[in-house]
Design an enzyme around this catalytic site. Structure first.
Site, PDB file in Angstrom:
ATOM      1  N   GLN A  67      -3.145  -2.476 -27.907  1.00  0.00           N
ATOM      2  CA  GLN A  67      -1.843  -3.079 -27.567  1.00  0.00           C
ATOM      3  C   GLN A  67      -1.304  -2.572 -26.230  1.00  0.00           C
ATOM      4  OE1 GLN A  67      -0.085  -5.514 -28.966  1.00  0.00           O
ATOM      5  NE2 GLN A  67      -1.358  -5.794 -30.779  1.00  0.00           N
ATOM      6  N   ASN A 100       0.976  -1.627 -33.031  1.00  0.00           N
ATOM      7  CA  ASN A 100       0.984  -3.093 -32.947  1.00  0.00           C
ATOM      8  C   ASN A 100       2.149  -3.744 -33.680  1.00  0.00           C
ATOM      9  OD1 ASN A 100      -0.877  -1.943 -35.017  1.00  0.00           O
ATOM     10  ND2 ASN A 100      -0.767  -4.023 -35.798  1.00  0.00           N
ATOM     11  N   SER A 157      -9.075  -4.531 -25.963  1.00  0.00           N
ATOM     12  CA  SER A 157      -9.421  -5.894 -26.378  1.00  0.00           C
ATOM     13  C   SER A 157      -8.811  -6.890 -25.401  1.00  0.00           C
ATOM     14  CB  SER A 157      -8.873  -6.131 -27.788  1.00  0.00           C
ATOM     15  OG  SER A 157      -9.109  -7.461 -28.176  1.00  0.00           O
ATOM     16  N   THR A 199     -27.263  -9.969 -27.408  1.00  0.00           N
ATOM     17  CA  THR A 199     -27.182 -10.651 -26.110  1.00  0.00           C
ATOM     18  C   THR A 199     -25.757 -10.595 -25.586  1.00  0.00           C
ATOM     19  OG1 THR A 199     -28.948 -12.130 -26.761  1.00  0.00           O
ATOM     20  CG2 THR A 199     -27.546 -12.876 -24.950  1.00  0.00           C
ATOM     21  N   CYS A 237      -2.762  -9.828 -38.879  1.00  0.00           N
ATOM     22  CA  CYS A 237      -3.738  -9.727 -39.966  1.00  0.00           C
ATOM     23  C   CYS A 237      -3.061  -9.745 -41.330  1.00  0.00           C
ATOM     24  CB  CYS A 237      -4.532  -8.433 -39.863  1.00  0.00           C
ATOM     25  SG  CYS A 237      -4.954  -7.977 -38.209  1.00  0.00           S
ATOM     26  N   GLY A 273     -11.560  -5.415 -30.239  1.00  0.00           N
ATOM     27  CA  GLY A 273     -10.957  -4.127 -30.567  1.00  0.00           C
ATOM     28  C   GLY A 273     -11.431  -3.592 -31.910  1.00  0.00           C
TER      29      GLY A 273
HETATM   30  N1  PLP Z   1      -6.064  -2.411 -32.816  1.00  0.00           N
HETATM   31  C1  PLP Z   1      -4.821  -2.857 -32.615  1.00  0.00           C
HETATM   32  C2  PLP Z   1      -3.708  -1.876 -32.379  1.00  0.00           C
HETATM   33  C3  PLP Z   1      -4.560  -4.226 -32.619  1.00  0.00           C
HETATM   34  O1  PLP Z   1      -3.313  -4.666 -32.430  1.00  0.00           O
HETATM   35  C4  PLP Z   1      -5.632  -5.125 -32.847  1.00  0.00           C
HETATM   36  C5  PLP Z   1      -5.413  -6.581 -32.916  1.00  0.00           C
HETATM   37  O2  PLP Z   1      -4.421  -7.047 -33.442  1.00  0.00           O
HETATM   38  C6  PLP Z   1      -6.927  -4.597 -33.037  1.00  0.00           C
HETATM   39  C7  PLP Z   1      -7.097  -3.240 -33.017  1.00  0.00           C
HETATM   40  C8  PLP Z   1      -8.098  -5.490 -33.264  1.00  0.00           C
HETATM   41  O3  PLP Z   1      -8.502  -6.082 -32.055  1.00  0.00           O
HETATM   42  P1  PLP Z   1      -9.376  -7.434 -32.083  1.00  0.00           P
HETATM   43  O4  PLP Z   1      -8.430  -8.540 -32.443  1.00  0.00           O
HETATM   44  O5  PLP Z   1      -9.880  -7.569 -30.670  1.00  0.00           O
HETATM   45  O6  PLP Z   1     -10.474  -7.226 -33.041  1.00  0.00           O
END
Ligand code: PLP
Length: 371
Positions: free
Chosen positions: A178, A150, A198, A236, A324, A69
């Site tokens: 999400q 999220n 994702s 790849t 995060c 994502g």
């Molecule tokens: N966007 C949102 C709303 C998310 O919740 C997340 C992951 O927590 C991401 C983007 C990032 O996705 P990825 O973990 O696949 O890099």
């Protein structure tokens, strides 16, 4: 361990793992090579592309696989900004409650001289339409607003925002990371030009995602190199992961109604028990549409980090907001934007393997900690 952090990631479903396994070993050929086993790998990627496209109502040629994502968000924003700048459009409109994958990319674009404008959210975690409207000017290249938040799980009116974007000749991107696999997502109903997804958020592996790019959209590449992904995303192909994403998308779509009914009933129970038994607990986003298995509460008078640590010690995996930001002493940007009164923030996100008994255990644990 009781896993109440499904918004951070989900376990790979057994059928997904089974579909992926041969592509690590006996079917490991590089899909770009020129022999029979490579053609089999290519065919598997093509099928995964079909399945991924079908999950969001897109055409297969509109799906570009990425490393997740985060890359899809980076590519959407940077790729459109660079393409649109050639036509004099240098403004990006987004919101204060986006994921860091969008916000940090916007900061980079601002440092490169692009003009980034941020719409506020209301106290329920809904992006303010009127503000998006006011901020979207004729020099806007892109409006990027997430489909589901999220942290608090609120679902945004992306279709209506897309209409605002298009009325000014701008493109519309949504971070649907999400949402996909949990609620119905259709790129035509939403009227979006770009959409990020994702696999690991709905039973697929980590490290694979996709960007939907509507046919005819002018976008610059982000990753340069070989001619993979029709010359738009070099590197790849991660065949096992892509196969896993296709299968996870197929399964999540097929099982969505049942899973959502189960997780939303469990969430509602968790929510009402917490409200009844944990003094002062406030449910964030309760007045908005939310993701089915998603609950976010703030409990006053408790140390923010201590709550997550105490739960961890009791065998419960949960987070304050986004994975995060785990361990950060600072309040999340989303809750600050929503002006949520101070307290310990707790995101509890349910999956299909959670049970009523686990919900009861979590409520008892919270009661004990708060006492
Ligand atoms: N966007 C949102 C709303 C998310 O919740 C997340 C992951 O927590 C991401 C983007 C990032 O996705 P990825 O973990 O696949 O890099």
């Amino acid at each position: 361990m009781i896993d109440l952090d499904h918004a951070a990631t989900t376990p790979v479903k057994p059928a997904v793992l089974d579909a992926m396994r041969p592509f690590f070993t006996e079917r490991c050929a590089n899909a770009s090579a020129g022999y029979a086993s490579a053609r089999q790998a290519r065919a598997a990627i093509d099928r995964a592309r079909d399945l991924t496209a079908a999950g969001i109502g897109a055409n297969a040629e509109e799906i570009f696989f990425t490393s997740g994502g985060t890359e899809a968000d980076n590519w959407a924003l940077i790729g459109i900004a660079l393409a649109a700048a050639k036509k004099g459009r240098r403004r990006i409109v987004t919101s204060q409650i986006e994921h860091h994958a969008v916000l940090a990319t916007c900061e980079t674009l601002a440092a490169w001289g692009f003009d980034v404008a941020y719409a506020d959210a209301d106290e329920e975690g809904r992006v303010q339409l009127e503000q998006v409207k006011a901020l979207t000017t004729p020099d806007t290249a892109l409006v990027s607003i997430m489909l589901a938040n999220n942290e608090v799980g609120t679902i945004q009116p992306v279709g209506r925002i897309a209409r605002i974007a298009h009325s000014q000749g701008a493109l519309m991107h949504t971070d649907a990371v999400q949402a996909v696999g949990h609620i119905p997502v259709d790129v035509h109903a939403l009227d979006v030009d770009l959409l990020s997804m994702s696999a690991h958020k709905y039973g697929g592996p980590k490290g694979v995602g996709a960007l939907f790019v509507r046919s005819g959209t002018r976008i610059e590449r982000l990753i340069h190199g070989g001619e993979q992904e029709r010359g738009m995303r070099a590197g790849t192909e991660n065949t096992p992961a892509i196969v896993g994403m296709g299968e996870a998308t197929r399964l999540a779509t097929a099982e969505m109604e049942r899973t959502a009914a189960y997780t939303s009933a469990l969430r509602d129970r968790l929510q009402s028990e917490i409200m009844a038994r944990v003094p002062g607990a406030r449910v964030n986003g309760i007045g908005a549409d939310r993701l089915p298995g998603h609950l976010h509460v703030t409990i006053p008078g408790i140390d923010r980090r201590a709550l997550i640590i105490r739960l961890d010690l009791m065998g419960i995996a949960a987070s304050a907001g986004s994975a995060c930001a785990a361990g950060s002493a600072q309040r999340s940007h989303v809750l600050s934007a929503m002006r949520v009164p101070d307290g310990a923030d707790l995101r509890l996100t349910l999956g299909e393997e959670n049970t009523q008994e686990e919900v009861e255990q979590v409520v008892r644990a919270l009661e004990r900690i708060v006492r």
